[in-house]
Design a protein around this motif. Structure first.
Motif, PDB file in Angstrom:
ATOM      1  N   UNK A 288      64.684 -20.852 -46.506  1.00 53.83           N
ATOM      2  CA  UNK A 288      64.895 -22.301 -46.564  1.00 53.83           C
ATOM      3  C   UNK A 288      63.972 -22.942 -45.539  1.00 53.83           C
ATOM      4  N   UNK A 289      62.973 -23.661 -46.037  1.00 48.17           N
ATOM      5  CA  UNK A 289      61.977 -24.239 -45.142  1.00 48.17           C
ATOM      6  C   UNK A 289      61.291 -25.406 -45.830  1.00 48.17           C
ATOM      7  N   UNK A 290      60.875 -26.374 -45.039  1.00 49.05           N
ATOM      8  CA  UNK A 290      60.088 -27.488 -45.566  1.00 49.05           C
ATOM      9  C   UNK A 290      58.600 -27.168 -45.609  1.00 49.05           C
ATOM     10  N   UNK A 291      58.207 -26.004 -45.107  1.00 50.61           N
ATOM     11  CA  UNK A 291      56.819 -25.595 -45.202  1.00 50.61           C
ATOM     12  C   UNK A 291      56.412 -25.551 -46.672  1.00 50.61           C
ATOM     13  N   UNK A 292      55.232 -26.050 -46.986  1.00 50.24           N
ATOM     14  CA  UNK A 292      54.846 -26.244 -48.386  1.00 50.24           C
ATOM     15  C   UNK A 292      54.841 -24.942 -49.175  1.00 50.24           C
TER      16      UNK A 292
ATOM     17  N   UNK B  62      58.068 -17.919 -40.390  1.00 44.12           N
ATOM     18  CA  UNK B  62      57.580 -16.570 -40.111  1.00 44.12           C
ATOM     19  C   UNK B  62      58.734 -15.635 -39.767  1.00 44.12           C
ATOM     20  N   UNK B  63      59.691 -16.137 -38.989  1.00 48.80           N
ATOM     21  CA  UNK B  63      60.825 -15.305 -38.590  1.00 48.80           C
ATOM     22  C   UNK B  63      61.660 -14.889 -39.795  1.00 48.80           C
ATOM     23  N   UNK B  64      61.802 -15.789 -40.765  1.00 49.32           N
ATOM     24  CA  UNK B  64      62.631 -15.507 -41.937  1.00 49.32           C
ATOM     25  C   UNK B  64      61.907 -14.693 -42.995  1.00 49.32           C
ATOM     26  N   UNK B  65      60.670 -15.060 -43.269  1.00 43.87           N
ATOM     27  CA  UNK B  65      59.938 -14.429 -44.372  1.00 43.87           C
ATOM     28  C   UNK B  65      59.126 -13.219 -43.944  1.00 43.87           C
ATOM     29  N   UNK B  66      58.705 -13.197 -42.680  1.00 48.42           N
ATOM     30  CA  UNK B  66      57.742 -12.201 -42.239  1.00 48.42           C
ATOM     31  C   UNK B  66      56.340 -12.642 -42.591  1.00 48.42           C
ATOM     32  N   UNK B  67      55.368 -11.961 -42.061  1.00 49.36           N
ATOM     33  CA  UNK B  67      53.996 -12.331 -42.367  1.00 49.36           C
ATOM     34  C   UNK B  67      53.003 -11.677 -41.429  1.00 49.36           C
ATOM     35  N   UNK B  68      51.779 -12.145 -41.497  1.00 36.77           N
ATOM     36  CA  UNK B  68      50.661 -11.600 -40.721  1.00 36.77           C
ATOM     37  C   UNK B  68      49.990 -12.736 -39.949  1.00 36.77           C
TER      38      UNK B  68
ATOM     39  N   UNK C 227      50.744 -23.116 -30.213  1.00 36.90           N
ATOM     40  CA  UNK C 227      50.831 -24.426 -30.838  1.00 36.90           C
ATOM     41  C   UNK C 227      51.427 -24.466 -32.231  1.00 36.90           C
ATOM     42  N   UNK C 228      52.026 -23.372 -32.687  1.00 36.79           N
ATOM     43  CA  UNK C 228      52.687 -23.388 -33.990  1.00 36.79           C
ATOM     44  C   UNK C 228      53.926 -24.277 -33.912  1.00 36.79           C
ATOM     45  N   UNK C 229      54.248 -24.918 -35.025  1.00 36.94           N
ATOM     46  CA  UNK C 229      55.419 -25.781 -35.049  1.00 36.94           C
ATOM     47  C   UNK C 229      56.691 -24.938 -35.157  1.00 36.94           C
ATOM     48  N   UNK C 230      57.821 -25.560 -34.849  1.00 39.57           N
ATOM     49  CA  UNK C 230      59.095 -24.860 -34.970  1.00 39.57           C
ATOM     50  C   UNK C 230      59.339 -24.428 -36.417  1.00 39.57           C
ATOM     51  N   UNK C 231      58.943 -25.273 -37.368  1.00 43.33           N
ATOM     52  CA  UNK C 231      59.144 -24.936 -38.783  1.00 43.33           C
ATOM     53  C   UNK C 231      58.310 -23.714 -39.163  1.00 43.33           C
ATOM     54  N   UNK C 232      57.087 -23.636 -38.672  1.00 49.07           N
ATOM     55  CA  UNK C 232      56.237 -22.493 -38.979  1.00 49.07           C
ATOM     56  C   UNK C 232      56.784 -21.208 -38.355  1.00 49.07           C
ATOM     57  N   UNK C 233      57.236 -21.303 -37.125  1.00 48.77           N
ATOM     58  CA  UNK C 233      57.793 -20.129 -36.450  1.00 48.77           C
ATOM     59  C   UNK C 233      59.054 -19.660 -37.162  1.00 48.77           C
TER      60      UNK C 233
END
Length: 256
Positions: free
Chosen positions: A37-41, A184-190, A175-181
């Motif tokens: 659940x995220x507002x990230x596009x 990443x925490x929920x979905x995982x990534x690189x 400088x990553x936003x809270x939404x981006x962090x």
């Protein structure tokens, strides 16, 4: 930049170990992926009319939304090649559990490629609104230069929880936003590939197929090293890539 698979860090190795502990629930190859659940596009449902790519593969169908506003050269290179049939019948030449799987090389060797720009390379198009979350569709580079994109692409198959608290803290410092962090925490990534490779799309349907592709049996060399190349028995074919607008044709229609 160096090739995608030369940029791995210890985080990828930890993710691979974690893959063995995950049970099958809403994912392929034993990978459990929670809804993010995220507002990230990259985690919002595509809108009617958005440009999409439908990958019909020997393991199933993957659908990804494309972002021509953020990565126009990468998107239109991919779209032009797909519409020309370049990707039809090609193979996934690299599959790495908990990390990524890569294809798009007409030679099948992982060293070739093409572009619609008279085979001139595609430059890096790093956009702060797009990140290397699990499911990201990215342009691969093969010549040690971030501006050497061609036809090759990869899907991020990083696992949930692959971005640990220490990495999250580092992202905050960068400088990553809270939404981006949080994403990443929920979905995982690189995240260590952000601003290095171009993200130009995101899987919205068929992530279980991506996971299945990333987890096929791969060839082990004589010295015991994993080449991450699927064995002949586990070969993955991209039968075709269909470019459409969301919601696009049904799976039955693309199969026909």
């Amino acid at each position: 930049m160096a090739g995608l698979f030369q940029k791995k860090t210890a985080a990828a190795a930890l993710a691979l170990a974690a893959a063995l502990a995950l049970c099958s629930c809403g994912g392929g190859a034993g990978v459990r992926r929670p809804d993010v659940v995220s507002d990230e596009r990259q985690f919002t449902t595509p809108a009617d009319g958005d440009l999409i790519a439908i990958f019909t593969t020997s393991l199933g169908e993957v659908r990804a939304v494309l972002y021509p506003d953020a990565a126009p050269m990468a998107v239109y290179n991919f779209v032009g090649l797909a519409r020309s049939g370049y990707y039809d019948g090609t193979i996934i030449w690299r599959a790495e559990a908990g990390f990524a799987m890569q294809g798009g090389d007409g030679s099948g060797t992982g060293t070739g490629g093409a572009t619609i720009y008279s085979n001139n390379p595609v430059p890096l198009e790093a956009d702060s609104s797009l990140r290397h979350y699990a499911g990201a569709l990215c342009a691969a580079t093969t010549k040690g230069d971030p501006n050497s994109g061609e036809s090759q692409f990869y899907f991020v198959a990083a696992l949930p929880d692959s971005v640990d608290e220490a990495m999250q803290a580092e992202l905050a410092q960068n400088g990553y936003t809270e939404a981006q962090i949080s994403a990443y925490a929920a979905a995982g990534g690189l995240p260590y590939l952000d601003n290095t490779d171009t993200v130009f799309g995101q899987v919205y349907e068929g992530m279980d197929v991506v996971d299945a592709m990333a987890n096929v049996e791969t060839v082990v060399s004589e010295d015991g090293a994993d080449t991450h190349r699927p064995t002949d028995d586990a070969a993955i074919t991209i039968e075709k890539v269909t470019i459409a607008t969301y919601p696009g044709p049904t799976a039955a229609e693309t199969a026909g």
